[in-house]
Design an enzyme around this catalytic site. Structure first.
Site, mmCIF file in Angstrom:
data_model
loop_
_atom_site.group_PDB
_atom_site.id
_atom_site.type_symbol
_atom_site.label_atom_id
_atom_site.label_comp_id
_atom_site.label_asym_id
_atom_site.label_seq_id
_atom_site.Cartn_x
_atom_site.Cartn_y
_atom_site.Cartn_z
ATOM 1 N N ASN A 118 -5.057 -9.334 -8.417
ATOM 2 C CA ASN A 118 -5.138 -10.284 -7.060
ATOM 3 C C ASN A 118 -6.428 -11.247 -6.826
ATOM 4 O O ASN A 118 -6.311 -11.904 -6.127
ATOM 5 C CB ASN A 118 -5.048 -9.087 -6.094
ATOM 6 C CG ASN A 118 -5.974 -7.919 -6.068
ATOM 7 O OD1 ASN A 118 -5.873 -7.189 -7.233
ATOM 8 N ND2 ASN A 118 -6.992 -7.794 -5.114
ATOM 9 N N GLN A 138 1.206 -8.917 -6.378
ATOM 10 C CA GLN A 138 0.845 -10.392 -6.662
ATOM 11 C C GLN A 138 1.547 -11.139 -7.532
ATOM 12 O O GLN A 138 1.792 -12.490 -7.524
ATOM 13 C CB GLN A 138 -0.841 -10.384 -7.156
ATOM 14 C CG GLN A 138 -1.673 -9.800 -6.326
ATOM 15 C CD GLN A 138 -2.042 -10.915 -5.133
ATOM 16 O OE1 GLN A 138 -1.588 -11.925 -5.346
ATOM 17 N NE2 GLN A 138 -2.671 -10.346 -3.880
ATOM 18 N N THR A 179 0.562 -1.343 -0.046
ATOM 19 C CA THR A 179 0.121 -0.059 -0.029
ATOM 20 C C THR A 179 0.899 1.385 0.144
ATOM 21 O O THR A 179 0.623 2.155 -0.702
ATOM 22 C CB THR A 179 -1.044 -0.028 1.040
ATOM 23 O OG1 THR A 179 -1.682 -1.235 1.107
ATOM 24 C CG2 THR A 179 -1.898 1.232 1.177
ATOM 25 N N HIS A 206 4.668 -9.893 2.494
ATOM 26 C CA HIS A 206 3.721 -11.140 2.853
ATOM 27 C C HIS A 206 3.082 -12.061 1.837
ATOM 28 O O HIS A 206 2.353 -12.729 2.183
ATOM 29 C CB HIS A 206 2.987 -10.464 4.136
ATOM 30 C CG HIS A 206 1.683 -9.729 3.373
ATOM 31 N ND1 HIS A 206 0.499 -10.255 3.271
ATOM 32 C CD2 HIS A 206 1.690 -8.258 2.985
ATOM 33 C CE1 HIS A 206 -0.310 -9.378 2.741
ATOM 34 N NE2 HIS A 206 0.243 -8.091 2.818
ATOM 35 N N CYS A 210 -9.323 -7.710 1.252
ATOM 36 C CA CYS A 210 -9.565 -6.248 1.917
ATOM 37 C C CYS A 210 -11.007 -5.586 1.671
ATOM 38 O O CYS A 210 -11.482 -4.908 2.549
ATOM 39 C CB CYS A 210 -8.570 -5.108 1.375
ATOM 40 S SG CYS A 210 -6.985 -5.848 0.846
ATOM 41 N N THR A 215 12.682 5.053 11.217
ATOM 42 C CA THR A 215 13.607 4.117 11.397
ATOM 43 C C THR A 215 13.203 2.601 10.627
ATOM 44 O O THR A 215 12.086 2.217 10.568
ATOM 45 C CB THR A 215 13.528 3.669 12.779
ATOM 46 O OG1 THR A 215 13.764 4.881 13.325
ATOM 47 C CG2 THR A 215 14.613 2.553 13.603
HETATM 48 N N1 PLP Z 1 -1.914 -4.417 -4.382
HETATM 49 C C1 PLP Z 1 -2.347 -5.624 -4.697
HETATM 50 C C2 PLP Z 1 -2.207 -6.113 -6.039
HETATM 51 C C3 PLP Z 1 -2.336 -6.670 -3.595
HETATM 52 O O1 PLP Z 1 -3.111 -7.542 -3.863
HETATM 53 C C4 PLP Z 1 -2.421 -5.927 -2.307
HETATM 54 C C5 PLP Z 1 -2.644 -6.673 -0.961
HETATM 55 O O2 PLP Z 1 -3.808 -7.420 -1.148
HETATM 56 C C6 PLP Z 1 -1.667 -4.588 -2.030
HETATM 57 C C7 PLP Z 1 -1.468 -4.043 -3.217
HETATM 58 C C8 PLP Z 1 -1.483 -4.216 -0.675
HETATM 59 O O3 PLP Z 1 -0.275 -4.630 -0.286
HETATM 60 P P1 PLP Z 1 -0.140 -4.610 1.441
HETATM 61 O O4 PLP Z 1 -1.232 -5.649 2.091
HETATM 62 O O5 PLP Z 1 1.317 -5.170 1.597
HETATM 63 O O6 PLP Z 1 -0.333 -3.457 1.782
#
Ligand code: PLP
Length: 397
Positions: free
Chosen positions: A151, A179, A72, A201, A325, A237
């Site tokens: 995703n 992804q 993000t 992650h 999300c 940091t």
């Molecule tokens: N972009 C895509 C295509 C994602 O699938 C995700 C998470 O599901 C993100 C951005 C956001 O990543 P993060 O969870 O590391 O903030």
């Protein structure tokens, strides 16, 4: 009952090797990397070693990798940083209708602050229409942001073509590769991508750490302001254990990737064929060829995806009906609507995303129980009842 985890697009388990590498940076080399004593300089070197490891995976230079708090932040930095640094040149920015909300909501934010946004449509498989991109580009276009792979439906975008178009017209090209990283090879010397977002992650690394690749020479403002970390580009940091874990996770992900992908693709295709052959009234979503190795997405007519997830959960299976999300919201997925599904069909969708630790027995178990669950839910569905009586819409086979 042990959970069978089929939701690797949402997040992944952290590998033991990754945890082992991270551990000493919590309680042994915990010094602030900006300090000058040994336990700090060791943590600083670990960051620089991690940067080199990650850069080498993408054939990039270490100086082009900047650590962030995840996908993000990388997306926000890439988009807002480019927009603000180049606004004198123009205020037109382009993205696609199937992006993750980390990108879409950032574009919406910029549109409330004087930028003009074009959202590119996609075809029925979720691919950006190249002609539409060419038509959308204007003299004042400063940024194009198109995700590497989706995703929800796993479609891989024609990134090479998009980046060539942007390069020819001197437009900065950002790709959200959250992804794709860890699943497919990306060579940043070969492609013209200027900015690329990734998140640990999603490839068996820890949560809350990611990176933004910034090609040398790309005009982009800083996003977080404060200290001089990350070569004065990203203050705060550093998350040393996270960064070390991310480097280890990425090395492991790209080790024998082709071989591991063969196994995952075999499982993926077994699920796809199993669903197509044994469950009626389904729609396969996403591109059949240009697709992430681990993604399966189907819509099941006459049922709610949420009910399907609850039933699967009762049987010990973790899966998803859209992006993690957005679950909790009753709106159908914007991705499924963008590829032309009706609200009703989009609501009945199931996403299964595999990981390196999934086994064939787990896939067999899913295929054994899924037809019965779908049938039970349909038996309770008024829409299915209408369909049986010949009153429903028969668009989906
Ligand atoms: N972009 C895509 C295509 C994602 O699938 C995700 C998470 O599901 C993100 C951005 C956001 O990543 P993060 O969870 O590391 O903030």
């Amino acid at each position: 009952m042990k959970t069978i985890y089929f939701d690797h697009a949402a997040t992944t388990p952290v590998r033991k090797e990754v945890i082992d590498k991270m551990y000493p940076f919590f309680n042994e080399f915990y010094g602030n990397p900006s300090s000058i004593y040994d336990i700090a300089t060791i943590s600083k070197s670990a960051i620089e070693d991690s940067r080199k490891i990650i850069a080498s995976v993408f054939n990039a230079d270490a100086g082009e990798i900047f650590f962030t708090s995840g996908g993000t932040e990388s997306d926000n930095w890439a988009i807002i940083g480019t927009a603000l640094a180049n606004e004198k040149k123009g205020k037109h920015i382009i993205t696609s209708s199937v992006e993750h909300h980390a990108v879409l909501h950032t574009f919406e934010y910029l549109s409330r602050h004087g930028f003009e946004v074009t959202y590119l449509p996609v075809d029925e498989n979720g691919k950006v229409k190249i002609d539409e991109l060419k038509k959308a580009i204007r003299k004042d276009t400063i940024l194009v942001s198109v995700m590497y792979a989706n995703n929800e439906i796993g479609t891989i975008q024609p990134i090479e073509e998009i980046s060539n178009i942007c390069k020819d017209r001197k437009i900065i090209f950002h790709s959200d590769a959250v992804q794709a990283v860890g699943q497919i090879r990306i060579d940043l010397k070969k492609t013209g991508i200027d900015l690329l977002s990734m998140s640990a992650h999603k490839f068996n690394g820890p949560k809350g750490v990611g990176a933004l690749f910034i090609r040398k020479g790309t005009k982009i403002d800083n996003f977080l302001h404060g200290g001089a970390q990350e070569n004065k580009r990203r203050a705060g940091t550093e998350n040393v254990p996270g960064i070390v874990g991310m480097a280890e996770a990425i090395s492991l992900a790209y080790e024998n990737m082709e071989e591991k992908n063969k196994k995952i693709i075999k499982l993926r295709d077994k699920i796809i064929d199993g669903i197509k052959n044994n469950i009626p009234h389904v729609k396969f979503n996403g591109d059949p060829v240009d697709r992430l190795p681990n993604n399966v997405n189907f819509s099941f007519r006459y049922i709610e995806g949420e009910s399907l997830l609850l039933m699967l959960n009762m049987k010990g299976i973790a899966a998803s009906s859209g992006s993690a999300c957005t679950s909790g919201s009753l709106d159908p997925s914007h991705v499924l609507l963008s590829i032309g599904l009706s609200h009703e069909v989009a609501h009945g969708s199931l996403r299964i995303t595999l990981g390196y630790e999934n086994k064939e027995e787990e896939v067999d178990y899913l295929l054994q129980i899924l037809p019965g669950i779908v049938q039970r839910l349909r038996d309770m569905s008024p829409l299915y009842d209408e369909f049986l009586k010949g009153e429903g819409d028969k668009n989906v086979q």
